[in-house]
Scaffold this motif. Sequence first.
Motif, PDB file in Angstrom:
ATOM      1  N   GLY A  84       0.790  -1.155  -0.139  1.00  0.00           N
ATOM      2  CA  GLY A  84      -0.012  -0.127   0.013  1.00  0.00           C
ATOM      3  C   GLY A  84       0.774   1.477  -0.110  1.00  0.00           C
ATOM      4  O   GLY A  84       0.423   2.381   0.015  1.00  0.00           O
ATOM      5  N   ASN A  85       2.048   1.205  -0.146  1.00  0.00           N
ATOM      6  CA  ASN A  85       3.126   2.349   0.051  1.00  0.00           C
ATOM      7  C   ASN A  85       3.168   2.829  -1.296  1.00  0.00           C
ATOM      8  O   ASN A  85       3.312   2.043  -2.323  1.00  0.00           O
ATOM      9  N   PRO A  86       3.408   4.228  -1.557  1.00  0.00           N
ATOM     10  CA  PRO A  86       3.876   4.780  -2.809  1.00  0.00           C
ATOM     11  C   PRO A  86       5.064   4.379  -3.518  1.00  0.00           C
ATOM     12  O   PRO A  86       6.079   4.295  -2.436  1.00  0.00           O
ATOM     13  N   ILE A  87       5.174   3.958  -4.783  1.00  0.00           N
ATOM     14  CA  ILE A  87       6.575   3.836  -5.426  1.00  0.00           C
ATOM     15  C   ILE A  87       6.610   4.352  -6.590  1.00  0.00           C
ATOM     16  O   ILE A  87       5.447   4.960  -7.222  1.00  0.00           O
ATOM     17  N   GLY A  88       7.865   4.897  -6.950  1.00  0.00           N
ATOM     18  CA  GLY A  88       8.207   5.532  -8.412  1.00  0.00           C
ATOM     19  C   GLY A  88       8.508   4.331  -9.257  1.00  0.00           C
ATOM     20  O   GLY A  88       9.388   3.436  -8.954  1.00  0.00           O
ATOM     21  N   ILE A  89       7.987   4.359 -10.476  1.00  0.00           N
ATOM     22  CA  ILE A  89       8.229   3.270 -11.394  1.00  0.00           C
ATOM     23  C   ILE A  89       8.842   3.995 -12.796  1.00  0.00           C
ATOM     24  O   ILE A  89       8.221   4.825 -13.202  1.00  0.00           O
ATOM     25  N   ALA A 130      18.253  -7.521  -3.824  1.00  0.00           N
ATOM     26  CA  ALA A 130      18.527  -8.412  -2.842  1.00  0.00           C
ATOM     27  C   ALA A 130      19.400  -8.027  -1.615  1.00  0.00           C
ATOM     28  O   ALA A 130      19.405  -8.530  -0.626  1.00  0.00           O
ATOM     29  N   ASP A 131      19.723  -6.624  -1.845  1.00  0.00           N
ATOM     30  CA  ASP A 131      20.728  -5.860  -0.799  1.00  0.00           C
ATOM     31  C   ASP A 131      19.959  -4.655  -0.497  1.00  0.00           C
ATOM     32  O   ASP A 131      18.675  -4.490  -0.682  1.00  0.00           O
ATOM     33  N   ASN A 132      20.289  -3.774   0.412  1.00  0.00           N
ATOM     34  CA  ASN A 132      19.882  -2.550   1.097  1.00  0.00           C
ATOM     35  C   ASN A 132      18.524  -2.865   2.121  1.00  0.00           C
ATOM     36  O   ASN A 132      18.079  -1.973   2.303  1.00  0.00           O
ATOM     37  N   GLY A 133      18.470  -4.118   2.338  1.00  0.00           N
ATOM     38  CA  GLY A 133      17.488  -4.674   3.476  1.00  0.00           C
ATOM     39  C   GLY A 133      16.086  -4.055   3.005  1.00  0.00           C
ATOM     40  O   GLY A 133      15.258  -3.483   3.788  1.00  0.00           O
ATOM     41  N   VAL A 134      15.847  -4.318   1.450  1.00  0.00           N
ATOM     42  CA  VAL A 134      14.427  -4.155   0.729  1.00  0.00           C
ATOM     43  C   VAL A 134      13.362  -4.589   1.465  1.00  0.00           C
ATOM     44  O   VAL A 134      12.167  -4.122   1.827  1.00  0.00           O
ATOM     45  N   MET A 135      13.535  -5.914   1.571  1.00  0.00           N
ATOM     46  CA  MET A 135      12.440  -6.634   2.227  1.00  0.00           C
ATOM     47  C   MET A 135      12.190  -6.370   3.530  1.00  0.00           C
ATOM     48  O   MET A 135      10.933  -6.211   3.989  1.00  0.00           O
ATOM     49  N   GLU A 136      12.993  -6.356   4.343  1.00  0.00           N
ATOM     50  CA  GLU A 136      12.730  -5.777   5.753  1.00  0.00           C
ATOM     51  C   GLU A 136      12.234  -4.225   5.892  1.00  0.00           C
ATOM     52  O   GLU A 136      11.195  -4.157   6.417  1.00  0.00           O
ATOM     53  N   ARG A 137      12.484  -3.294   5.037  1.00  0.00           N
ATOM     54  CA  ARG A 137      11.812  -2.058   4.970  1.00  0.00           C
ATOM     55  C   ARG A 137      10.571  -2.272   4.556  1.00  0.00           C
ATOM     56  O   ARG A 137       9.662  -1.499   5.190  1.00  0.00           O
ATOM     57  N   GLU A 158       8.553  -4.727   4.600  1.00  0.00           N
ATOM     58  CA  GLU A 158       7.733  -5.502   5.666  1.00  0.00           C
ATOM     59  C   GLU A 158       7.374  -4.484   6.674  1.00  0.00           C
ATOM     60  O   GLU A 158       6.400  -4.513   7.406  1.00  0.00           O
ATOM     61  N   LYS A 159       8.253  -3.590   7.151  1.00  0.00           N
ATOM     62  CA  LYS A 159       8.019  -2.596   8.436  1.00  0.00           C
ATOM     63  C   LYS A 159       7.004  -1.673   7.838  1.00  0.00           C
ATOM     64  O   LYS A 159       6.171  -1.300   8.864  1.00  0.00           O
ATOM     65  N   LYS A 160       7.117  -1.354   6.674  1.00  0.00           N
ATOM     66  CA  LYS A 160       5.890  -0.392   6.351  1.00  0.00           C
ATOM     67  C   LYS A 160       4.447  -0.802   6.195  1.00  0.00           C
ATOM     68  O   LYS A 160       3.661  -0.196   6.355  1.00  0.00           O
ATOM     69  N   SER A 161       4.413  -2.426   5.975  1.00  0.00           N
ATOM     70  CA  SER A 161       3.123  -2.829   5.875  1.00  0.00           C
ATOM     71  C   SER A 161       2.559  -2.869   7.120  1.00  0.00           C
ATOM     72  O   SER A 161       2.958  -3.207   8.116  1.00  0.00           O
ATOM     73  N   LYS A 162       1.126  -2.841   7.264  1.00  0.00           N
ATOM     74  CA  LYS A 162       0.280  -3.241   8.468  1.00  0.00           C
ATOM     75  C   LYS A 162       0.247  -4.680   8.791  1.00  0.00           C
ATOM     76  O   LYS A 162      -0.159  -4.889   9.874  1.00  0.00           O
ATOM     77  N   TYR A 163       0.646  -5.545   7.784  1.00  0.00           N
ATOM     78  CA  TYR A 163       0.236  -6.940   8.215  1.00  0.00           C
ATOM     79  C   TYR A 163       1.623  -7.722   7.482  1.00  0.00           C
ATOM     80  O   TYR A 163       2.666  -6.924   7.112  1.00  0.00           O
ATOM     81  N   GLY A 164       1.686  -8.618   7.996  1.00  0.00           N
ATOM     82  CA  GLY A 164       2.583  -9.855   7.776  1.00  0.00           C
ATOM     83  C   GLY A 164       1.979 -10.601   6.621  1.00  0.00           C
ATOM     84  O   GLY A 164       1.180 -10.023   5.590  1.00  0.00           O
ATOM     85  N   VAL A 165       2.122 -11.837   6.363  1.00  0.00           N
ATOM     86  CA  VAL A 165       1.786 -12.620   5.512  1.00  0.00           C
ATOM     87  C   VAL A 165       0.305 -12.976   5.933  1.00  0.00           C
ATOM     88  O   VAL A 165      -0.029 -13.051   6.908  1.00  0.00           O
ATOM     89  N   LYS A 179       2.153   7.639   6.454  1.00  0.00           N
ATOM     90  CA  LYS A 179       2.381   6.217   6.535  1.00  0.00           C
ATOM     91  C   LYS A 179       0.900   5.466   6.013  1.00  0.00           C
ATOM     92  O   LYS A 179       0.216   6.195   5.701  1.00  0.00           O
ATOM     93  N   VAL A 180       1.391   4.187   5.797  1.00  0.00           N
ATOM     94  CA  VAL A 180       0.217   3.301   5.251  1.00  0.00           C
ATOM     95  C   VAL A 180      -0.806   3.331   6.346  1.00  0.00           C
ATOM     96  O   VAL A 180      -0.666   2.743   7.343  1.00  0.00           O
ATOM     97  N   ARG A 181      -2.117   3.665   5.919  1.00  0.00           N
ATOM     98  CA  ARG A 181      -3.319   3.404   6.786  1.00  0.00           C
ATOM     99  C   ARG A 181      -4.255   2.261   5.980  1.00  0.00           C
ATOM    100  O   ARG A 181      -4.438   2.494   4.831  1.00  0.00           O
ATOM    101  N   GLU A 182      -5.220   1.976   6.960  1.00  0.00           N
ATOM    102  CA  GLU A 182      -6.258   1.274   6.342  1.00  0.00           C
ATOM    103  C   GLU A 182      -7.705   1.777   6.525  1.00  0.00           C
ATOM    104  O   GLU A 182      -8.127   2.674   7.238  1.00  0.00           O
ATOM    105  N   TYR A 183      -8.539   2.002   5.196  1.00  0.00           N
ATOM    106  CA  TYR A 183      -9.554   2.625   5.048  1.00  0.00           C
ATOM    107  C   TYR A 183     -10.727   1.853   4.649  1.00  0.00           C
ATOM    108  O   TYR A 183     -10.472   0.859   3.751  1.00  0.00           O
ATOM    109  N   LYS A 184     -11.699   2.092   5.284  1.00  0.00           N
ATOM    110  CA  LYS A 184     -13.002   1.408   4.950  1.00  0.00           C
ATOM    111  C   LYS A 184     -13.672   1.498   3.467  1.00  0.00           C
ATOM    112  O   LYS A 184     -13.687   2.746   3.079  1.00  0.00           O
TER     113      LYS A 184
END
Length: 454
Positions: free
Chosen positions: A146-151, A333-340, A342-349, A372-377
């Motif tokens: 749910g976080n913004p990315i530049g493509i 695979a570097d820069n700790g991308v997965m960890e970053r 996952e930390k931004k997400s409100k959920y795990g798997v 930050k990422v938030r959950e909306y109805k």
Amino acid sequence: MRTRRKGNTLYYNVPKTSSEQERTKRRCRRALGWCAVFSFLFLLAFGYWRMWNLIPDKVRILVNETEQFDLNVPLQADFSEENVGVLSVNDSNIPAGSLHIDLKDRFTLRADQTGSYKLDVKLFGFIQLKQISLDVLNNIEVIPCGNPIGITIRTKGALVLGTGVVTTRSGNVEPASAALQTGDYIIAVNRVEIDGKEELIKAIQQSPEDRLILTILRGKEQLEVQIKRVRTAAGDYKIGVWVRDDTQGIGTLTFITTNGRYAALGHGISDVDTGILMTAASGEIYDAEILSITKGKAGTPGELTGVIRKSESTRLGEVSANTTRGVFGRLSADNGVMERLEKKSKYGVVELGLRQEVKTGSATILCQVDDKVREYKIEIEHVDYGNAKQSKGLVLHITDPELIEKTGGIVQGMSGSPILQNGKLVGAVTHVFVRDATRGYGTFIENMLDFPED
């Protein structure tokens, strides 16, 4: 016989004879008969069309998971393959050749291994109406983002935007108008591959001959066309074509997988001038920061305005494909991308919810329009189980007052926002209704599970 007077003229109303009356009755009966026939044919065609659209073109289930279906259509389906021994229908293993499903009743499917099968849907039990593809998929572990990315996307070759006039010493000419079309990709000059616009210009200037052989992609077809370059009044060579070789923008990351893949947007990136889906040769995704929000309103879609943080430390991954189903690739695979991420997400798997599990009613989306990422109805108002419009299977209504206050509803840049229902990831936001910014379309998440080959 009756008479009537109008001015000085006397009119006589002569009654119709019995034969004339009979002919009139016959004409009326014939007209009513044709009306009845056309009404019957219309209802038949409408019923066929309705039935066709109620039946999905494709059904997906996860391996070793029991999936329940409730299509509620008065039809039967038979498996056309012989090798269906790995399938279980209604918790019962049925021998190949005897596998029948009554689609008006609720039924379950389960498979012990991945694969693809065909179901023949039949009207009255013997007239084939449609064929359903049944795909058994591996259960992928996903983390909704749910976080913004530049493509950023670089095309394969150079994308033709249009052709134009070249001014030479002897007058104006249009060298490319008969050979090239908007949407063509120039991938080689004189059978030597080019990577983009700069290499195209260089090949045109350095060619030993004026007549050039261009290799182009037109749709799915590869062609060769000949163009004669011309010398401009300034002394350089041109072929009279406008081209582009890259694009960039901001969207939303839908999910990442535990094995390092990602999916975003839920629809493809098209060229802003031609509207044609861009063929990605390469590209990257980066962290992005939202700077401002233009709120959506009736007749004017809103927009998230942001900046792409282009650096090696903010690079999240590579783009491997730009398709009608979204943008796909691998995470760095570097820069700790997965960890970053996952930390931004409100959920795990979370579990995946396939289309047969999606229902009208309350749901939520994940998106970031502030810090930050938030959950909306939201409310899912309509579910189209057919497969014709992959990016518009769901009709969504934003009901969260906080999100409406911030954005007016769905805005450009929110494409790809994950949709969750009953704790499962079921889809992604794709489009906004121009007439009503609080409503829009979404795609089923299963459409984003087929990762193109890298």
